[in-house]
Write a protein that holds these residues in place. Structure first.
Motif: not given
Length: 249
Positions: A77-94, A141-146
């Protein structure tokens, strides 16, 4: 000084809710900061994350003390969440702030509707064991992370109902595992928002102080409430958050 104390008091209230629902307080902090303080959606999310990161870490420890969190379940959960949250946050700031706010309202309404529907569905009794093989936790983790990176809520609010309905855990076990997902994902999301100047650090630190003072009370209350009551409160909580943001939008 009065303003600082007000932020600490607000953080204490949000921390109690964060401990109760296993989400670190960010879900309610975001609409509150947007409605009461007029912050743009990205700034509200970034500022809330300053409070959420330490709150999540403390709540995770408290949940682990009361109901041991399995490392083999928490790690994917944590590993997938970390990677995909980073991608989601990059998307969000723009993204456009108003469009993000409306998207967040829709996200909360859908989540609340699903949780309400689940209360009327027949399901097997909850258990501390998972109904699905543990590798599927990486998918969750990937879906929730995004979504957590996109909306600044750490993914826990998504993971909790999935863990109870699909994986068959109890509410408190689901909230503990969701915090394990949220801990690294909120940290990387905060870093991304901070680098793009979407954080009011002074306000966020004061909120964090208040949250750290109170979050343990919320965790204690979560373990004292009956399962159905906790789930009902969680649904009502989501609806209130959606209404607050809809009012702002």
């Amino acid at each position: 000084m009065i303003e600082w104390l007000m932020y600490i008091g607000l953080g204490a209230a949000l921390g109690t809710l964060g401990g109760l629902f296993g989400i670190g307080g960010g879900l309610i902090a975001i609409p509150v900061l947007g409605v009461l303080f007029g912050l743009d959606q990205q700034v509200a999310q970034g500022t809330a994350l300053v409070m959420v990161v330490p709150n999540v870490l403390l709540a995770l420890w408290r949940y682990h003390q009361r109901n041991r969190i399995e490392l083999r379940h928490a790690l994917p959960l944590a590993a997938a969440g970390f990677v995909f949250a980073w991608l989601g946050s990059i998307w969000a700031v723009g993204l456009d702030a108003q469009a993000m706010r409306l998207g967040f309202v829709g996200f909360l309404v859908a989540l609340a509707g699903w949780n309400v529907a689940r209360m009327f569905m027949r399901s097997a009794p909850p258990s501390t064991e998972l109904r699905q093989p543990w590798p599927w936790l990486g998918v969750l983790g990937a879906g929730a992370g995004v979504l957590g990176g996109l909306f600044g809520v750490g993914g826990a609010v998504v993971a909790t109902p999935v863990l109870t309905s699909v994986f068959g855990t109890t509410q408190v076990v689901a909230q503990g595992l969701s915090l394990a997902l949220a801990a690294p994902s909120t940290a990387v999301t905060l870093l991304t928002y901070g680098l793009h100047q979407h954080v009011q650090w002074g306000m966020g630190i004061a909120l964090a102080v208040g949250g750290l003072l109170s979050i343990s009370w919320g965790v204690k209350l979560a373990h004292a409430l009956p399962e159905k009551v906790l789930r009902s409160l969680f649904c009502a909580f989501l609806i209130v958050c959606a209404l607050l943001l809809a009012f702002k939008a």
